[in-house]
Design a protein around this motif. Structure first.
Motif, PDB file in Angstrom:
ATOM      1  N   THR A  12       0.849  -1.179   0.000  1.00  0.00           N
ATOM      2  CA  THR A  12       0.000   0.000   0.000  1.00  0.00           C
ATOM      3  C   THR A  12       0.888   1.234   0.000  1.00  0.00           C
ATOM      4  O   THR A  12       1.831   1.329   0.780  1.00  0.00           O
ATOM      5  CB  THR A  12      -0.905   0.021   1.239  1.00  0.00           C
ATOM      6  OG1 THR A  12      -1.637  -1.201   1.281  1.00  0.00           O
ATOM      7  CG2 THR A  12      -1.872   1.176   1.193  1.00  0.00           C
ATOM      8  N   LEU A  13       0.580   2.180  -0.883  1.00  0.00           N
ATOM      9  CA  LEU A  13       1.305   3.443  -0.959  1.00  0.00           C
ATOM     10  C   LEU A  13       0.417   4.552  -0.410  1.00  0.00           C
ATOM     11  O   LEU A  13      -0.754   4.632  -0.766  1.00  0.00           O
ATOM     12  CB  LEU A  13       1.688   3.763  -2.406  1.00  0.00           C
ATOM     13  CG  LEU A  13       2.551   2.745  -3.128  1.00  0.00           C
ATOM     14  CD1 LEU A  13       2.662   3.106  -4.599  1.00  0.00           C
ATOM     15  CD2 LEU A  13       3.914   2.664  -2.507  1.00  0.00           C
ATOM     16  N   GLU A  14       0.977   5.397   0.455  1.00  0.00           N
ATOM     17  CA  GLU A  14       0.206   6.474   1.078  1.00  0.00           C
ATOM     18  C   GLU A  14       0.864   7.814   0.766  1.00  0.00           C
ATOM     19  O   GLU A  14       2.085   7.939   0.775  1.00  0.00           O
ATOM     20  CB  GLU A  14       0.150   6.265   2.585  1.00  0.00           C
ATOM     21  CG  GLU A  14      -0.744   7.254   3.292  1.00  0.00           C
ATOM     22  CD  GLU A  14      -0.831   6.979   4.776  1.00  0.00           C
ATOM     23  OE1 GLU A  14       0.074   7.436   5.509  1.00  0.00           O
ATOM     24  OE2 GLU A  14      -1.778   6.294   5.184  1.00  0.00           O
ATOM     25  N   CYS A  15       0.039   8.833   0.544  1.00  0.00           N
ATOM     26  CA  CYS A  15       0.518  10.181   0.240  1.00  0.00           C
ATOM     27  C   CYS A  15       1.266  10.750   1.443  1.00  0.00           C
ATOM     28  O   CYS A  15       0.778  10.698   2.572  1.00  0.00           O
ATOM     29  CB  CYS A  15      -0.652  11.079  -0.120  1.00  0.00           C
ATOM     30  SG  CYS A  15      -0.165  12.778  -0.467  1.00  0.00           S
ATOM     31  N   THR A  16       2.456  11.300   1.210  1.00  0.00           N
ATOM     32  CA  THR A  16       3.253  11.833   2.311  1.00  0.00           C
ATOM     33  C   THR A  16       2.796  13.222   2.721  1.00  0.00           C
ATOM     34  O   THR A  16       2.838  13.564   3.899  1.00  0.00           O
ATOM     35  CB  THR A  16       4.742  11.882   1.930  1.00  0.00           C
ATOM     36  OG1 THR A  16       4.876  12.633   0.730  1.00  0.00           O
ATOM     37  CG2 THR A  16       5.295  10.496   1.737  1.00  0.00           C
ATOM     38  N   SER A  17       2.339  14.043   1.799  1.00  0.00           N
ATOM     39  CA  SER A  17       1.941  15.401   2.163  1.00  0.00           C
ATOM     40  C   SER A  17       0.626  15.413   2.942  1.00  0.00           C
ATOM     41  O   SER A  17       0.455  16.230   3.842  1.00  0.00           O
ATOM     42  CB  SER A  17       1.840  16.292   0.931  1.00  0.00           C
ATOM     43  OG  SER A  17       0.862  15.801   0.060  1.00  0.00           O
ATOM     44  N   CYS A  18      -0.295  14.529   2.643  1.00  0.00           N
ATOM     45  CA  CYS A  18      -1.549  14.436   3.418  1.00  0.00           C
ATOM     46  C   CYS A  18      -1.261  13.947   4.836  1.00  0.00           C
ATOM     47  O   CYS A  18      -1.857  14.426   5.787  1.00  0.00           O
ATOM     48  CB  CYS A  18      -2.523  13.469   2.763  1.00  0.00           C
ATOM     49  SG  CYS A  18      -3.251  14.070   1.249  1.00  0.00           S
ATOM     50  N   ALA A  19      -0.340  12.995   4.969  1.00  0.00           N
ATOM     51  CA  ALA A  19      -0.012  12.440   6.280  1.00  0.00           C
ATOM     52  C   ALA A  19       0.716  13.467   7.139  1.00  0.00           C
ATOM     53  O   ALA A  19       0.533  13.510   8.348  1.00  0.00           O
ATOM     54  CB  ALA A  19       0.838  11.191   6.123  1.00  0.00           C
ATOM     55  N   GLN A  20       1.533  14.321   6.530  1.00  0.00           N
ATOM     56  CA  GLN A  20       2.277  15.325   7.287  1.00  0.00           C
ATOM     57  C   GLN A  20       1.376  16.442   7.785  1.00  0.00           C
ATOM     58  O   GLN A  20       1.591  16.990   8.853  1.00  0.00           O
ATOM     59  CB  GLN A  20       3.393  15.927   6.431  1.00  0.00           C
ATOM     60  CG  GLN A  20       4.536  14.981   6.201  1.00  0.00           C
ATOM     61  CD  GLN A  20       5.585  15.575   5.274  1.00  0.00           C
ATOM     62  OE1 GLN A  20       5.410  16.652   4.734  1.00  0.00           O
ATOM     63  NE2 GLN A  20       6.669  14.844   5.086  1.00  0.00           N
ATOM     64  N   ASN A  21       0.362  16.802   6.999  1.00  0.00           N
ATOM     65  CA  ASN A  21      -0.513  17.897   7.391  1.00  0.00           C
ATOM     66  C   ASN A  21      -1.384  17.539   8.582  1.00  0.00           C
ATOM     67  O   ASN A  21      -1.876  18.411   9.270  1.00  0.00           O
ATOM     68  CB  ASN A  21      -1.405  18.330   6.219  1.00  0.00           C
ATOM     69  CG  ASN A  21      -0.592  18.989   5.121  1.00  0.00           C
ATOM     70  OD1 ASN A  21       0.515  19.447   5.346  1.00  0.00           O
ATOM     71  ND2 ASN A  21      -1.136  19.023   3.932  1.00  0.00           N
ATOM     72  N   GLY A  22      -1.603  16.262   8.804  1.00  0.00           N
ATOM     73  CA  GLY A  22      -2.424  15.834   9.930  1.00  0.00           C
ATOM     74  C   GLY A  22      -3.907  16.024   9.684  1.00  0.00           C
ATOM     75  O   GLY A  22      -4.700  16.017  10.611  1.00  0.00           O
ATOM     76  N   GLU A  23      -4.298  16.167   8.427  1.00  0.00           N
ATOM     77  CA  GLU A  23      -5.703  16.366   8.091  1.00  0.00           C
ATOM     78  C   GLU A  23      -6.353  15.063   7.654  1.00  0.00           C
ATOM     79  O   GLU A  23      -7.230  15.050   6.804  1.00  0.00           O
ATOM     80  CB  GLU A  23      -5.831  17.404   6.977  1.00  0.00           C
ATOM     81  CG  GLU A  23      -5.281  18.754   7.358  1.00  0.00           C
ATOM     82  CD  GLU A  23      -5.306  19.731   6.205  1.00  0.00           C
ATOM     83  OE1 GLU A  23      -5.797  19.355   5.122  1.00  0.00           O
ATOM     84  OE2 GLU A  23      -4.845  20.854   6.380  1.00  0.00           O
ATOM     85  N   LYS A  24      -5.899  13.944   8.220  1.00  0.00           N
ATOM     86  CA  LYS A  24      -6.435  12.636   7.840  1.00  0.00           C
ATOM     87  C   LYS A  24      -7.923  12.538   8.136  1.00  0.00           C
ATOM     88  O   LYS A  24      -8.687  11.976   7.375  1.00  0.00           O
ATOM     89  CB  LYS A  24      -5.702  11.518   8.583  1.00  0.00           C
ATOM     90  CG  LYS A  24      -4.315  11.250   8.092  1.00  0.00           C
ATOM     91  CD  LYS A  24      -3.731  10.063   8.809  1.00  0.00           C
ATOM     92  CE  LYS A  24      -2.333   9.787   8.333  1.00  0.00           C
ATOM     93  NZ  LYS A  24      -1.743   8.634   8.972  1.00  0.00           N
TER      94      LYS A  24
END
Length: 65
Positions: A12-24
């Motif tokens: 599974t590949l996850e977006c790094t910029s979405c994970a860093q922003n904390g807006e999951k």
């Protein structure tokens, strides 16, 4: 008999910029599934994919299941 470990595994590949922003919770996180060969790429995979939440191409990293 030895354990039969598959050479090709689904990751599974996850977006790094979405994970860093904390807006999951608010927006969500872009995730892709793909297969990789363990022998050719033993390290974690990083690909540049389109993130619909960021609305741009970002780096997606392999995550643990």
């Amino acid at each position: 008999m030895a354990k039969n470990r598959d050479v090709r595994v689904t990751i599974t590949l996850e977006c790094t910029s979405c994970a860093q922003n904390g807006e999951k919770i608010k927006l969500g996180v872009s995730r892709y599934t793909t297969k990789k060969n363990r022998r050719n790429t033993p390290t974690r995979l990083e690909l540049k994919k389109f993130c619909p939440y960021c609305n741009k191409h970002t780096i997606h990293k392999e995550i643990k299941k």
